[in-house]
Design a protein around this motif. Sequence first.
Motif, PDB file in Angstrom:
ATOM      1  N   LEU A  23      23.372  47.533  39.963  1.00  0.00           N
ATOM      2  CA  LEU A  23      24.779  47.842  40.211  1.00  0.00           C
ATOM      3  C   LEU A  23      25.437  48.107  38.866  1.00  0.00           C
ATOM      4  CD1 LEU A  23      26.045  45.146  42.771  1.00  0.00           C
ATOM      5  CD2 LEU A  23      25.553  47.545  43.211  1.00  0.00           C
ATOM      6  N   SER A  24      26.412  49.005  38.844  1.00  0.00           N
ATOM      7  CA  SER A  24      27.094  49.314  37.589  1.00  0.00           C
ATOM      8  C   SER A  24      28.573  49.526  37.818  1.00  0.00           C
ATOM      9  CB  SER A  24      26.493  50.575  36.949  1.00  0.00           C
ATOM     10  OG  SER A  24      27.223  50.957  35.790  1.00  0.00           O
ATOM     11  N   SER A  25      29.345  49.154  36.821  1.00  0.00           N
ATOM     12  CA  SER A  25      30.728  49.612  36.745  1.00  0.00           C
ATOM     13  C   SER A  25      30.717  51.135  36.749  1.00  0.00           C
ATOM     14  CB  SER A  25      31.364  49.098  35.440  1.00  0.00           C
ATOM     15  OG  SER A  25      32.488  49.869  35.074  1.00  0.00           O
ATOM     16  N   PRO A  26      31.697  51.773  37.399  1.00  0.00           N
ATOM     17  CA  PRO A  26      31.741  53.229  37.384  1.00  0.00           C
ATOM     18  C   PRO A  26      32.285  53.817  36.090  1.00  0.00           C
ATOM     19  CG  PRO A  26      33.575  52.375  38.669  1.00  0.00           C
ATOM     20  CD  PRO A  26      32.722  51.193  38.289  1.00  0.00           C
ATOM     21  N   PHE A  27      32.785  52.984  35.176  1.00  0.00           N
ATOM     22  CA  PHE A  27      33.298  53.494  33.914  1.00  0.00           C
ATOM     23  C   PHE A  27      32.169  54.171  33.140  1.00  0.00           C
ATOM     24  CE2 PHE A  27      37.478  51.059  33.001  1.00  0.00           C
ATOM     25  CZ  PHE A  27      37.903  51.268  34.304  1.00  0.00           C
ATOM     26  N   ALA A  28      32.486  55.257  32.444  1.00  0.00           N
ATOM     27  CA  ALA A  28      31.462  56.114  31.847  1.00  0.00           C
ATOM     28  C   ALA A  28      30.516  55.357  30.930  1.00  0.00           C
ATOM     29  CB  ALA A  28      32.133  57.267  31.086  1.00  0.00           C
ATOM     30  N   ARG A  29      31.045  54.447  30.113  1.00  0.00           N
ATOM     31  CA  ARG A  29      30.201  53.755  29.137  1.00  0.00           C
ATOM     32  C   ARG A  29      29.208  52.814  29.814  1.00  0.00           C
ATOM     33  NH1 ARG A  29      35.515  52.246  28.820  1.00  0.00           N
ATOM     34  NH2 ARG A  29      36.128  50.047  28.862  1.00  0.00           N
ATOM     35  N   ALA A  30      29.605  52.215  30.936  1.00  0.00           N
ATOM     36  CA  ALA A  30      28.700  51.344  31.679  1.00  0.00           C
ATOM     37  C   ALA A  30      27.705  52.164  32.493  1.00  0.00           C
ATOM     38  CB  ALA A  30      29.499  50.415  32.588  1.00  0.00           C
ATOM     39  N   ALA A  31      28.209  53.212  33.153  1.00  0.00           N
ATOM     40  CA  ALA A  31      27.334  54.055  33.961  1.00  0.00           C
ATOM     41  C   ALA A  31      26.242  54.695  33.108  1.00  0.00           C
ATOM     42  CB  ALA A  31      28.152  55.131  34.669  1.00  0.00           C
ATOM     43  N   ALA A  32      26.612  55.180  31.917  1.00  0.00           N
ATOM     44  CA  ALA A  32      25.618  55.792  31.022  1.00  0.00           C
ATOM     45  C   ALA A  32      24.610  54.761  30.540  1.00  0.00           C
ATOM     46  CB  ALA A  32      26.310  56.457  29.839  1.00  0.00           C
ATOM     47  N   THR A  33      25.073  53.541  30.288  1.00  0.00           N
ATOM     48  CA  THR A  33      24.152  52.470  29.884  1.00  0.00           C
ATOM     49  C   THR A  33      23.126  52.220  30.979  1.00  0.00           C
ATOM     50  OG1 THR A  33      25.840  51.402  28.496  1.00  0.00           O
ATOM     51  CG2 THR A  33      23.978  50.040  29.209  1.00  0.00           C
ATOM     52  N   ALA A  34      23.595  52.101  32.217  1.00  0.00           N
ATOM     53  CA  ALA A  34      22.686  51.867  33.340  1.00  0.00           C
ATOM     54  C   ALA A  34      21.707  53.026  33.502  1.00  0.00           C
ATOM     55  CB  ALA A  34      23.486  51.665  34.623  1.00  0.00           C
ATOM     56  N   GLN A  35      22.207  54.242  33.427  1.00  0.00           N
ATOM     57  CA  GLN A  35      21.359  55.417  33.623  1.00  0.00           C
ATOM     58  C   GLN A  35      20.288  55.533  32.548  1.00  0.00           C
ATOM     59  OE1 GLN A  35      24.420  58.380  33.649  1.00  0.00           O
ATOM     60  NE2 GLN A  35      25.264  57.667  35.590  1.00  0.00           N
ATOM     61  N   ARG A  36      20.676  55.335  31.289  1.00  0.00           N
ATOM     62  CA  ARG A  36      19.716  55.460  30.200  1.00  0.00           C
ATOM     63  C   ARG A  36      18.700  54.324  30.239  1.00  0.00           C
ATOM     64  NH1 ARG A  36      21.539  59.352  26.164  1.00  0.00           N
ATOM     65  NH2 ARG A  36      19.764  58.637  24.910  1.00  0.00           N
ATOM     66  N   ALA A  37      19.146  53.119  30.547  1.00  0.00           N
ATOM     67  CA  ALA A  37      18.228  51.984  30.601  1.00  0.00           C
ATOM     68  C   ALA A  37      17.203  52.160  31.713  1.00  0.00           C
ATOM     69  CB  ALA A  37      19.005  50.683  30.783  1.00  0.00           C
ATOM     70  N   VAL A  38      17.659  52.592  32.888  1.00  0.00           N
ATOM     71  CA  VAL A  38      16.732  52.809  33.997  1.00  0.00           C
ATOM     72  C   VAL A  38      15.746  53.914  33.652  1.00  0.00           C
ATOM     73  CG1 VAL A  38      16.557  53.657  36.365  1.00  0.00           C
ATOM     74  CG2 VAL A  38      18.245  51.901  35.795  1.00  0.00           C
ATOM     75  N   ALA A  39      16.227  55.012  33.058  1.00  0.00           N
ATOM     76  CA  ALA A  39      15.337  56.117  32.698  1.00  0.00           C
ATOM     77  C   ALA A  39      14.294  55.666  31.689  1.00  0.00           C
ATOM     78  CB  ALA A  39      16.151  57.278  32.141  1.00  0.00           C
ATOM     79  N   ALA A  40      14.728  54.897  30.676  1.00  0.00           N
ATOM     80  CA  ALA A  40      13.801  54.449  29.636  1.00  0.00           C
ATOM     81  C   ALA A  40      12.810  53.421  30.167  1.00  0.00           C
ATOM     82  CB  ALA A  40      14.575  53.867  28.455  1.00  0.00           C
ATOM     83  N   SER A  41      13.185  52.711  31.224  1.00  0.00           N
ATOM     84  CA  SER A  41      12.280  51.699  31.788  1.00  0.00           C
ATOM     85  C   SER A  41      11.163  52.329  32.607  1.00  0.00           C
ATOM     86  CB  SER A  41      13.068  50.729  32.667  1.00  0.00           C
ATOM     87  OG  SER A  41      13.425  51.328  33.906  1.00  0.00           O
TER      88      SER A  41
END
Length: 249
Positions: free
Chosen positions: A74-92
């Motif tokens: 789950l992520s906050s919809p704010f851009a900085r949180a959403a990008a963190t979630a997206q990049r972390a999931v992609a890198a994992s």
Amino acid sequence: MAQSPGPTALWLVRHGESMGNLADAQAHEQGSGRLELDVRDPDVPLSPTGESQADALGAWLAGLPAGDRPTTVLSSPFARAAATAQRAVAASGAELTIRYDERLRERDFGAFDGMTREGIREEYPDEARRRDLLGKFYYRPPGGESWADVALRVRSLLATEALRHDGERLLCVSHQAVVMVFRYVLEELTESQLLEIDRGDQIANTSVTRYEASDGRFRLVTFNGVEHLDDHPDDEAPVTEENDVPSPA
């Protein structure tokens, strides 16, 4: 806080360093009352360092035993949180769907959005005195939220997501104050206990705070962990601890 039904593990991650964090630091260095930002708070992006921190988090998650990794995000919809979630999931390398929930958003600073402590005291002296009287937890900026208001959001999220993610290992990407308020709710802390923790610990960007279900309750396993940054092979993902904007009044 009792934990039944619900996730077997709960991970709380602060977003990576943002351009707002850098603007806040610059405003303090220059003695400015306001930050130089040309976007609204929900749209503030990650800095290049924040992007590297998110990638480092994902690489670290990939190295965990399969039975320890998060199974849903789950992520906050704010851009900085959403990008963190997206990049972390992609890198994992994990095939995880990210859901966005506004209850994980940054605390609303209302009229103080984009201001420093000094700017608030200069432009809103009466509010600064009222904040000193009420204290950090219960003070609500004009048009904004108190930490107690954020606690209501957190309680609502835990109640609904417990049913949706029963038996899952849930990772939530959010913001500095929200992570602190999760501790208040999950550990049934008092106001004074929470503020004592807050005085002693600045939540680092992409830090991991982890709880595990034990005997029907959530037990704190890791607070503000930055192992993924300490072990990073280069200097592109340092540990950073800048305030979310605006700085506390």
